[in-house]
Enzyme design. Structure first.
Site, mmCIF file in Angstrom:
data_model
loop_
_atom_site.group_PDB
_atom_site.id
_atom_site.type_symbol
_atom_site.label_atom_id
_atom_site.label_comp_id
_atom_site.label_asym_id
_atom_site.label_seq_id
_atom_site.Cartn_x
_atom_site.Cartn_y
_atom_site.Cartn_z
ATOM 1 N N CYS A 124 -127.988 -11.597 95.265
ATOM 2 C CA CYS A 124 -128.053 -10.541 94.254
ATOM 3 C C CYS A 124 -126.660 -10.016 93.931
ATOM 4 C CB CYS A 124 -128.961 -9.417 94.737
ATOM 5 S SG CYS A 124 -129.092 -8.059 93.562
ATOM 6 N N CYS A 167 -126.485 -6.260 93.342
ATOM 7 C CA CYS A 167 -126.537 -5.472 94.586
ATOM 8 C C CYS A 167 -125.200 -5.536 95.331
ATOM 9 C CB CYS A 167 -127.594 -6.003 95.547
ATOM 10 S SG CYS A 167 -129.161 -6.435 94.808
ATOM 11 N N ASP A 168 -124.644 -6.725 95.464
ATOM 12 C CA ASP A 168 -123.552 -6.932 96.419
ATOM 13 C C ASP A 168 -122.205 -7.277 95.785
ATOM 14 O OD1 ASP A 168 -125.362 -6.490 98.498
ATOM 15 O OD2 ASP A 168 -125.979 -8.587 98.530
#
Ligand code: NDP
Length: 315
Positions: free
Chosen positions: A136, A139-140
């Site tokens: 992701c 997300c990261d």
């Protein structure tokens, strides 16, 4: 057989949010967690894009907050996996089989079983998951700003995530196993026009390199067989997601990838009293906050359905 008003299947942001709303509407919901209580977010590190956490929060901690809130509102949270469903008698109730043995019935069922990222299946990928390997970028990606990264895949997700990473990273190495991108033309054009995205055609990953964190990847050209290393700090896999919907497909319509279909502007399925929210029906946005939003919608739809059913029964 136990009989309930509302059963929620799944314990990610969609399931817990549905539970909070259903419990506050006095539906006395039962929530089955599935095999991974807390869902996909329990496998990420820091979450910085969920509103309400100005300093960010670790994924597992956030899901524990969700769980506690759902429980405090009165949700009966149970560890269990739905192995079969019987939606053949909506006028009466729906029946779920839990862990292959116990059966339980409810007038309304909210499906929030989410999706699972597909992985390459390499041992090194698994070993470094969460330590530089991620599925992701939204997300990261932030943790790799100013650093070079790899992204694997050639679909819309890979292109979208490559473009996202290209805003943060000086160089994005995109590994595509064939000679073409599968993404929409507009996404392909944007990726090809990005100066800092380099596409490696016919290229597959042999191994993700690193001991405690990612230091690079060994890749192979599938035509020439040549192997070489690309030094990077982050390794993103974007080869698709698999919605966790198999058990429902004998009753509910799904698209060719298995995402359950809902009626326009609602979480209703074609079977009365069965609602779907979160990643089990969303292949576009797939964010915790959007999953939570549709979880809320599902509980509101279920509450309205049950109220109308009770009203009609009393006429
Ligand atoms: P897709 O299935 O469309 O693409 C997967 C990509 O990963 C393909 O390039 C595929 O290669 C590659 N791949 C698959 N397995 C491997 C493997 N083992 N090793 C290396 N590469 C692999 O998945 P997406 O997640 O990109 O998209 C899913 C759906 O969601 C699509 O319908 C897409 O259009 C949609 N979507 C729409 C968005 C939007 O509209 N904004 C955003 C994101 C997704 P190959 O082509 O060789 O099979």
């Amino acid at each position: 057989m136990e009989q309930h008003k509302c059963i929620i299947i799944g314990s990610g942001p969609a399931g817990y949010t549905a539970a909070i709303y259903a419990a506050r509407a006095n539906l006395k919901p039962i929530l089955y967690t599935g095999l991974l209580p807390g869902g996909q977010l329990t496998q990420t590190t820091e979450v910085e894009n969920y509103p309400g956490y100005p300093k960010g929060i670790m994924g597992p901690e956030m899901m524990e907050d969700f769980r506690q809130q759902a429980e405090r509102m009165g949700t009966d949270i149970r560890f269990g996996y739905v192995t079969d469903v019987d939606f053949s008698n909506p006028a009466k109730h729906h029946i779920l089989t839990i862990d292959g043995s116990v059966q339980i019935a409810a007038e309304a069922v909210i499906i929030a079983t989410g999706a699972s990222a597909k992985w390459l299946g390499l041992p090194s990928e698994q070993r470094l998951n969460g330590s530089g390997v991620s599925a992701c970028a939204v997300c990261d990606g932030f943790f790799y700003r100013g650093k070079e990264v790899i992204i694997v895949g050639g679909g819309d997700t890979a292109c979208e995530e490559a473009l996202y990473l290209a805003h943060l990273c000086p160089k994005v190495h995109m590994l595509v196993r064939s000679d073409k991108l599968r993404a929409s033309q507009v996404m392909q054009a944007r990726v090809k026009a990005a100066a800092n995205i380099h596409i490696y055609w016919h290229t597959e990953t042999v191994e993700v390199l690193g001991d405690n964190g990612v230091t690079g990847a060994r890749v192979r050209n599938r035509l020439s067989g040549e192997e070489y290393d690309i030094p990077v700090y982050g390794f993103f896999v974007a080869i698709g997601h698999q919605p966790n919907t198999e058990v429902f497909k004998k009753y509910l319509a799904a698209d060719h990838e298995g995402y359950l279909l809902t009626q326009a502007d609602s979480t209703k399925t074609d079977i009365e009293g069965v609602f779907v929210c979160g990643d089990a029906q969303d292949k576009i946005y797939r964010q915790a906050v959007t999953a939570a939003g549709t979880g809320c919608m599902a509980a509101l739809d279920a509450e309205r359905y049950l109220s109308l059913k009770a009203f009609n029964a009393n006429q």
